[in-house]
Write an enzyme that holds these catalytic residues in place. Structure first.
Site, PDB file in Angstrom:
ATOM      1  N   ASP A 192      34.328  47.243  43.889  1.00  0.00           N
ATOM      2  CA  ASP A 192      35.441  47.024  44.863  1.00  0.00           C
ATOM      3  C   ASP A 192      35.401  48.535  45.977  1.00  0.00           C
ATOM      4  O   ASP A 192      36.204  48.272  46.941  1.00  0.00           O
ATOM      5  CB  ASP A 192      36.585  47.135  44.233  1.00  0.00           C
ATOM      6  N   ASP A 250      35.952  35.568  40.122  1.00  0.00           N
ATOM      7  CA  ASP A 250      36.333  36.985  39.705  1.00  0.00           C
ATOM      8  C   ASP A 250      37.012  36.963  38.363  1.00  0.00           C
ATOM      9  O   ASP A 250      37.079  35.908  37.834  1.00  0.00           O
ATOM     10  CB  ASP A 250      37.366  37.072  40.624  1.00  0.00           C
TER      11      ASP A 250
HETATM   12  C1  GLA Z   1      39.436  41.697  42.733  1.00  0.00           C
HETATM   13  C2  GLA Z   1      37.979  41.877  43.563  1.00  0.00           C
HETATM   14  C3  GLA Z   1      38.258  41.773  45.088  1.00  0.00           C
HETATM   15  C4  GLA Z   1      39.030  40.959  45.477  1.00  0.00           C
HETATM   16  C5  GLA Z   1      40.675  40.827  44.605  1.00  0.00           C
HETATM   17  C6  GLA Z   1      41.349  39.640  44.863  1.00  0.00           C
HETATM   18  O1  GLA Z   1      39.858  43.120  42.946  1.00  0.00           O
HETATM   19  O2  GLA Z   1      37.089  42.487  42.969  1.00  0.00           O
HETATM   20  O3  GLA Z   1      37.121  41.810  45.542  1.00  0.00           O
HETATM   21  O4  GLA Z   1      38.500  39.565  45.473  1.00  0.00           O
HETATM   22  O5  GLA Z   1      40.175  40.857  43.318  1.00  0.00           O
HETATM   23  O6  GLA Z   1      42.563  39.572  44.369  1.00  0.00           O
END
Ligand code: GLA
Length: 789
Positions: A553, A483
């Protein structure tokens, strides 16, 4: 095929051709980019190039002439393969440097050309790959007439994918420093025409919304300034005829294998000619090139189709699948995973995860992923980022024990990491404040409470390589979600002198690629998935290391349909990950049927992101059935060819296996308008001559879905939502519609499958298509001789 005929060059892929010539003064004049022109054995004739070249007889008014000897060479209106500054071309330059005397004029003229088999590799940057016979490249060398500055321009032709990859290297062979202000990757000058730009924009959780804009006079810029390729503007874009459709019209497609600030400009000059350039964003960039050093521009992908958007998508899909996706993964079906994020967010511990993993395994899931929240002290997003040791309270046996226990349950195990970031409230920051990007003496602006580690500093990159090598070695890890959750601000590297601070963003990318390259090579069996708050770094640069990326997301099926349609213009479906999540959805609070969530997710690399331990039995049963179905069809869904049908209120998608024997189609409806009961599904990409068994999933409709309309059929009054209603639903259901035909491919593609009538304010006949808002249907097609059912 790459051929040189006198001073003319032609590069041909299976369906496209690209031609230019070197003028007597040494500039490369662009001649043609369009459909293929010659058969494999055919020899292009000099007159063909002559026909494509501009016939220049005199110097037009109010223009700078390149030289007094060649007065007809006016760089301002020539179609060029590359351009500098200061010799009459006042359009977007390809290259811009400052010489040691402060001058900015460059004059690159042709020196030599070399054609070779295979690809041209750009050192330290993501590169495509090709097997023997799949690619060949041409290197043209130019040198500046006054200084010893050389420019190598590369064209790699990917023959079957109909893609030409361009890049460039600037070499300082002189004795003085040169400052590079820009070195782009592609420059394409086109004849005047009515065209538009098609680009893809968004923000967090609403990535890849398509935009179309007519190209007028002046300049339009598509760019990223956030330090990463970004969700605001994806580096993929198209330049199309104004009159364009999915299957008709001329379109050029472009992308950049780069994950940092990208830049593309479309500029119409005073003579109506269009220049298209792309490369690293020159804004905020400069690079000090010392004698003996070289600077490489990232690979830029370009393709052409005379069969509308579909042709560009087909070429881009093929190119990314075959030549960008790491070899090991390109033909591999990807596992179905359950991710803990929307199931539990930061509230995770060993017992909870083991329970979830067990539920997941029972449902048929193959990989369990522990998302954020696992390392010590990580109870929210404001601390602990950077301290990559398991939290002893949540995981007393560390992730080593957890990974072992999860494997013992018969399911694979994966972890979430965010290596490039740190919270100030972390041991790592306390020990090494000099490792983050911030400007000494100034207040730093944070994003998601975090700072960015300075990957422009090799010490930091080296530390991250060691740390993550250790983590990945010490446990049984099959998958990593990588990430990156903020955009850049206060860009500064404490490891570089003031005169090199404008190099930081690009040096960061070089550090990032070194990190990716080292770890993916050390752990070739681990499946890496990219992520950046969803799709904030979705580009072919990342895809050269990670075969798949978390596209958004946003897990809402309706939003996702639009987002995934957007990605589909430039990216194949097997690099787009998509999860079935809870309802109401966590980003939109929209309530959608489980089957709709499944249908949309199944067109990407499907997974789950909800709390299996809390779901009702019926939902778990449906999930199990859908997983069985997905496993049966996943080779088609992930590795087949994807076709867009309609979009808008109805989204229509089809995916067809390589041998065209199996296909799956989807229609998704957003709003149900009354009295619009006639609907069709029209596939594409089938073999017109084959006969297909086309069928749907027979599903009964729960009578409660009709609300109190039940009373129009019931002899006794039933209160909606009451016990009697539930009881009746247990014994009576409404048979849904059936599609079960053996139809010739051309009939389906040219005529469409006309679906059973939908409920539309009237009509509750058995077999009615129950299609309220947010409903979806899947249609399965199998060529008659090899039906699997
Ligand atoms: C980001 C990612 C999510 C999740 C969060 C965790 O927003 O896109 O899928 O992994 O971080 O903090």
């Amino acid at each position: 095929m790459i051929k040189k005929i006198a001073s003319n060059f032609i590069i041909q892929t299976r369906n496209t051709a690209y031609a230019f010539r070197i003028l007597p003064t040494g500039q490369p004049e662009h001649l043609y980019y369009g459909p293929a022109l010659y058969g494999e054995e055919e020899k292009p004739e000099k007159d063909d190039f002559e026909a494509l070249a501009e016939k220049r007889l005199f110097e037009a008014g109010n223009m700078v002439t390149y030289s007094q000897d060649e007065k007809t060479v006016t760089l301002e209106d020539l179609r060029l393969e590359l351009s500098g500054k200061g010799k009459g071309d006042i359009r977007e330059p390809f290259v811009d440097v400052v010489f040691s005397d402060g001058s900015r004029t460059t004059d690159f003229v042709y020196r030599e050309a070399k054609a070779r088999k295979g690809i041209a590799e750009m050192p330290g940057l993501p590169n495509p790959h090709a097997e023997r016979g799949e690619a060949e490249h041409l290197r043209l060398t130019f040198s500046d007439t006054n200084e010893e500055l050389y420019l190598d321009v590369y064209y790699t032709a990917f023959l079957e994918a109909d893609v030409i990859v361009r890049s460039a290297v600037l070499r300082n062979e002189g004795k003085k420093d040169v400052t590079v202000r820009r070195l782009l990757s592609t420059a394409l000058d086109l004849d005047p025409g009515e065209r538009k730009i098609v680009s893809f924009h968004g923000a967090w959780a609403r990535e890849m919304h398509m935009d179309e804009m007519p190209i007028g006079k002046g300049k339009t810029v598509l760019e990223s300034r956030i330090g990463y390729s970004g969700n605001r503007t994806n580096p993929f874009f198209m330049v199309a005829d104004s009159e364009i459709s999915e299957t008709l019209g001329n379109v050029y497609g472009f992308n950049l294998m780069y994950s940092g600030n990208h830049y593309a400009a479309m500029e119409t000059n005073a003579y109506g000619k269009l220049r298209v350039v792309n490369g690293i964003n020159p804004e905020g960039f400069s690079w000090l090139l010392l004698p003996g050093e070289s600077f490489s521009a990232p690979n830029s992908i370009m393709t052409f189709s005379d069969t509308g958007y579909r042709g560009v998508s087909r070429n881009m899909h093929r190119f990314i699948r075959e030549h960008v996706t790491p070899r090991k993964w390109k033909n591999a079906v990807r596992p179905i995973l359950l991710n803990s994020w929307e199931a539990a967010y930061f509230k995770i511990n060993e017992n909870k995860l083991l329970w979830l993993a067990e539920e997941a395994r029972d449902a048929g899931v193959e990989l369990f992923v522990m998302d954020d929240g696992w390392f010590k002290g990580r109870t929210g997003d404001n601390k602990a980022l950077g301290d990559w040791e398991a939290d002893p309270k949540k995981f007393p046996g560390g992730i080593t024990r957890l990974s072992k226990k999860i494997h013992e349950k018969g399911i694979q195990f994966g972890i979430w990491i965010e290596p490039e970031m740190v919270n100030c409230d972390s041991d790592l920051y306390r020990a090494h404040p000099e490792w983050v990007m911030d400007i000494p003496g100034r207040t730093h602006s944070e994003g998601r409470n975090q700072r960015i580690l300075d990957l422009a500093n090799p010490v930091v990159t080296d530390y991250l390589i060691k740390t993550f090598t250790h983590i990945l070695k010490s446990s049984q890890i099959d998958y990593v979600k990588w990430d990156m959750n903020r955009i850049m601000s206060d860009v500064y590297s404490k490891s570089l002198p003031p005169e090199r601070q404008s190099e930081v963003m690009h040096r960061y990318m070089l550090g990032f690629y070194l990190l990716l390259d080292t770890l993916t090579k050390s752990f070739p069996d681990i499946l890496f998935e990219g992520c950046a708050s969803g799709g904030n770094r979705f580009d072919p640069g990342v895809l050269a290391y990670f075969p798949q990326i978390w596209a958004s997301d946003d897990t809402d099926a309706i939003e996702r349909a639009e987002i995934q349609t957007g990605y589909s213009y430039g990216y194949p479906m097997n690099c787009i990950t998509s999860h079935v999540s809870g309802s109401p959805n966590h980003q939109t609070l929209r309530v959608t049927p489980l089957f709709t969530r499944f249908a949309v997710a199944s067109f990407g690399v499907m997974g789950y992101e909800c709390n299996f331990a809390d779901l009702f039995k019926e939902d778990m049963k449906e999930i199990q059935e859908e997983i069985v179905l997905y496993k049966k069809w996943r080779d088609v869904m992930q590795l087949g060819d994807f076709y867009r049908g309609r979009s808008g209120n109805i989204t229509e998608w089809t995916v067809v296996s390589k041998d065209r024997r199996r296909a799956v189609g989807m229609i998704l409806q957003i709003r149900n308008h009354p009295n619009t009961q006639w609907e069709t599904y029209r596939p594409s990409g089938l073999d017109p001559e084959k006969r297909y068994h086309i069928y749907n999933l027979k599903r009964d409709v729960d009578i409660r879905e009709f609300g109190d309309l039940v009373n129009t059929a019931s002899p006794i009054h039933i209160r909606q939502g009451g016990r009697l209603h539930d009881l009746a639903a247990r014994f009576i259901s409404m048979p849904g519609e059936t599609v079960d035909l053996h139809v010739k491919g051309c009939v389906l593609m040219n005529g469409a499958l006309h679906l059973p009538q939908a409920f539309s304010g009237t009509g509750y006949a058995e077999g009615v298509r129950f299609m309220p808002d947010f409903s979806a249907r899947l249609y399965f097609m199998e060529a008659d001789s090899d039906n699997l059912t």
